[in-house]
Design an enzyme around this catalytic site. Structure first.
Site, short mmCIF file in Angstrom:
data_model
loop_
_atom_site.label_atom_id
_atom_site.label_comp_id
_atom_site.label_asym_id
_atom_site.label_seq_id
_atom_site.Cartn_x
_atom_site.Cartn_y
_atom_site.Cartn_z
N HIS A 1 -2.43 -8.49 3.55
CA HIS A 1 -2.82 -8.78 2.20
C HIS A 1 -2.57 -7.50 1.29
CE1 HIS A 1 -4.61 -9.72 -1.73
NE2 HIS A 1 -4.43 -11.04 -1.18
N ASP B 1 -4.60 -17.95 2.99
CA ASP B 1 -3.87 -19.07 3.36
C ASP B 1 -3.87 -19.41 4.92
OD1 ASP B 1 -1.67 -17.35 1.11
OD2 ASP B 1 -2.50 -19.46 0.95
C1 SDX Z 1 -1.55 -14.63 -1.31
O1 SDX Z 1 -1.92 -10.55 -3.86
C2 SDX Z 1 -2.76 -11.54 -3.97
O2 SDX Z 1 -3.92 -11.59 -4.46
C3 SDX Z 1 -2.26 -12.75 -3.31
C4 SDX Z 1 -3.10 -13.84 -3.08
C5 SDX Z 1 -3.63 -14.65 -4.13
O3 SDX Z 1 -4.72 -15.14 -4.04
O4 SDX Z 1 -2.98 -14.62 -5.09
O5 SDX Z 1 -4.15 -13.50 -2.24
C6 SDX Z 1 -2.29 -15.03 -2.13
O6 SDX Z 1 -0.35 -14.28 -1.54
C7 SDX Z 1 -1.87 -14.12 0.19
C8 SDX Z 1 -0.71 -13.35 1.11
C9 SDX Z 1 -0.05 -14.55 1.63
N1 SDX Z 1 1.09 -14.18 2.55
C10 SDX Z 1 1.07 -13.97 3.70
O7 SDX Z 1 0.27 -14.51 4.46
C11 SDX Z 1 2.44 -13.78 4.44
C12 SDX Z 1 2.30 -12.93 5.56
N2 SDX Z 1 1.83 -11.57 5.14
C13 SDX Z 1 2.78 -10.71 4.46
O8 SDX Z 1 4.17 -10.72 4.49
C14 SDX Z 1 2.22 -9.30 3.94
O9 SDX Z 1 0.96 -9.13 4.51
C15 SDX Z 1 1.66 -9.44 2.37
C16 SDX Z 1 2.96 -9.89 1.74
C17 SDX Z 1 0.60 -10.54 2.14
C18 SDX Z 1 1.57 -7.96 1.91
O10 SDX Z 1 2.53 -7.13 2.23
P1 SDX Z 1 2.54 -5.68 1.78
O11 SDX Z 1 1.21 -5.30 1.08
O12 SDX Z 1 3.64 -5.25 1.03
O13 SDX Z 1 2.62 -4.89 3.10
P2 SDX Z 1 3.80 -4.58 4.14
O14 SDX Z 1 4.65 -5.59 3.98
O15 SDX Z 1 4.11 -3.46 3.52
O16 SDX Z 1 3.11 -4.53 5.38
C19 SDX Z 1 2.63 -3.30 5.82
C20 SDX Z 1 2.92 -3.33 7.64
C21 SDX Z 1 4.35 -3.39 7.67
O17 SDX Z 1 4.71 -2.79 9.06
P3 SDX Z 1 5.06 -1.37 9.08
O18 SDX Z 1 6.49 -1.23 8.09
O19 SDX Z 1 4.03 -0.44 8.50
O20 SDX Z 1 5.29 -0.90 10.35
O21 SDX Z 1 2.06 -4.29 7.93
C22 SDX Z 1 3.08 -4.93 8.49
C23 SDX Z 1 4.42 -4.73 7.79
O22 SDX Z 1 5.51 -5.08 8.87
N3 SDX Z 1 2.81 -6.50 8.29
C24 SDX Z 1 2.82 -7.57 9.06
C25 SDX Z 1 2.29 -8.63 8.40
N4 SDX Z 1 1.74 -8.44 7.02
C26 SDX Z 1 2.18 -7.16 7.13
N5 SDX Z 1 3.24 -7.72 10.47
C27 SDX Z 1 2.99 -8.84 10.92
N6 SDX Z 1 2.64 -9.94 10.26
C28 SDX Z 1 2.15 -9.88 8.91
N7 SDX Z 1 1.44 -11.15 8.50
#
Ligand code: SDX
Length: 428
Positions: free
Chosen positions: A307, A364
């Site tokens: 998140h 989710d």
């Molecule tokens: C919602 O913002 C809100 O409030 C949203 C929400 C709401 O109520 O409106 O809460 C609802 O959107 C919840 C999120 C649902 N999405 C997912 O579950 C999709 C999977 N999660 C992600 O793709 C990710 O975690 C995000 C999009 C939610 C957050 O992304 P960020 O903050 O931009 O973080 P990032 O992509 O930069 O990740 C940081 C690190 C990275 O690794 P490094 O580059 O540091 O090595 O964490 C890793 C990412 O690769 N990472 C994951 C991951 N999520 C982040 N690795 C594997 N699986 C994951 N799910």
């Protein structure tokens, strides 16, 4: 002495005022930065940038706190109803009985949708994704209520549009499901409460009476409450940005629905169940999928994990996980996907990759398990998220308008070609 921030640019010192919110969050105000310094800030994804001041929702990602207008979601999920929470978010205070009865009555009165909306429905193929239909039909309400386009409409007219939207989205959402199944549409019933009426419109058949199960009504109420607002997330920021151009409420919310549809945002609840089903088909080896999620060369992500703000457990996920256990037990359902989800969660929470990145289950991760248990198909999961998030979008749009916030127009740093002369096609 009010706090301030000092920056030194090209040897010159500038002072930026610091503002502090009621929960002691602090920001330095860069509203005059470019005028004073010629510099802008750059913050891809707005990870460190506050877009507004808001009195609607407070969340603390480190502590896992979420409150609507000061009320903890744990208490609202346990004791309130979705319409009462919608009233709280939109109007800023918990309603008394007369206010809630009137709000509920007004919404019941507006659940019917103009018959011409059905003609638009009939134009969609059954295979159309429900989110595409929902965003189209919500925007189409501007055609049926053209006064909603007027940026100078009165507060009463804005409130009427709010009531219409809260009411009609449930009918339109249920109709998107019926359209996808090729089933006859159900018309709303005024003798049912909001959540029961939605379930009736979703699952009633001309050939068999649909029994409304109080366990299902309670679970759905809780899910809608938990999705109702989440401060400046992607879709809410979209609603605010579109609304800041004086676009209509219906047009702004339609844009928010499309943002929510993204698999990284609200679309994740559909992706989670599809991921769990893929793990099940693959034999249930969660470690294989954990490895894929950690592999930088593999685009696979553990959907429902991570998140932007929560670097601790998403408080909503905790409540939904408990509710999933309760609903499945009450309905006598043994869903192997729940077992896979629990194994996946346990594996991820002990794996250094996830621990170091503070990746926890988000809202989710478990919600789809409950939607599935109450008979809602995967493609409708994000529609359910939109149904829940609507009062939050409305409240944020209303606050932005009442605060007379300026049109949103971010700046950029240009990295393209320097000036050059046109070259005729013969000489290219
Ligand atoms: C919602 O913002 C809100 O409030 C949203 C929400 C709401 O109520 O409106 O809460 C609802 O959107 C919840 C999120 C649902 N999405 C997912 O579950 C999709 C999977 N999660 C992600 O793709 C990710 O975690 C995000 C999009 C939610 C957050 O992304 P960020 O903050 O931009 O973080 P990032 O992509 O930069 O990740 C940081 C690190 C990275 O690794 P490094 O580059 O540091 O090595 O964490 C890793 C990412 O690769 N990472 C994951 C991951 N999520 C982040 N690795 C594997 N699986 C994951 N799910």
């Amino acid at each position: 002495m009010a706090e301030s921030a000092e920056i030194i640019l090209d040897g010159k010192s500038y002072t930026l005022p610091v503002i502090e919110g009621t929960e002691h969050e602090k920001a330095f105000d860069i509203g005059k930065l470019r005028d004073q310094t010629g510099y802008v800030t750059l913050d891809s994804g707005y990870k460190n940038t506050g877009a507004t001041k808001s009195a609607i929702t407070f969340l603390d990602g480190e502590e896992g706190i979420l409150r609507y207008r000061g009320y903890p979601i744990e208490q609202l999920a346990e004791k309130s109803t979705f319409l009462e929470v919608a009233y709280l978010l939109i109007y800023g205070a918990l309603p008394n009985k007369a206010e809630l009865d009137e709000f509920s009555h007004q919404i019941t009165k507006h659940t019917l949708v103009h018959e011409d909306v059905r003609k638009i429905f009939d134009g969609f193929p059954s295979a159309a994704h429900p989110m595409g239909i929902l965003s189209s039909l919500i925007c189409s309400l501007t055609a049926f209520y053209p006064k909603s386009i007027d940026p100078d409409q009165s507060a009463e007219e804005i409130n009427l549009n709010i009531l219409r939207l809260m009411a009609k989205i449930s009918t339109i959402a249920a109709w998107t499901y019926k359209n996808s199944q090729g089933h006859p549409l159900n018309y709303p019933r005024n003798d049912l409460d909001y959540t029961s009426n939605f379930l009736y419109m979703m699952f009633s058949f001309p050939t068999e009476k649909y029994e409304i199960n109080p366990v299902v009504v309670s679970a759905l109420n809780k899910l809608l409450i938990l999705h109702a607002d989440h401060e400046q997330n992607c879709s809410t920021s979209t609603v605010r940005l579109v609304g800041s151009a004086n676009a209509s409420l219906y047009g702004s919310v339609s844009a928010g629905i499309n943002a929510l549809w993204g698999p990284l945002h609200g679309g994740a609840n559909q992706e989670v169940v599809e991921m769990l089903e893929a793990i099940q088909r693959d034999g249930g080896d969660t470690s294989k999928f954990i490895a894929k999620a950690k592999d930088k060369n593999d685009p696979f992500r553990l959907m429902g994990f991570g998140h932007r703000v929560y670097k601790n457990f998403d408080p909503r996920a905790k409540i939904i996980k408990k509710a999933a256990d309760e609903v499945l037990a009450a309905l006598g359902i043994n869903d192997p996907l729940l077992t896979i989800a629990q194994e996946l969660e346990q594996a991820a929470l002990t794996d250094p990759y996830f621990v170091e990145r503070k990746l926890y289950p988000n809202v989710d991760f478990y919600s789809g398990i409950i939607y599935k248990a109450i008979g809602i198909p995967t493609e409708m999961f994000t529609v359910m998220f939109a149904l829940g998030r609507l009062p939050g979008w409305i409240a944020q749009w209303k606050e932005m308008r009442e605060n007379k916030e300026p049109i949103g127009r971010p700046r950029q740093i240009y990295t393209g070609e320097l000036e050059r002369d046109y070259v005729s096609i013969e000489n290219r």
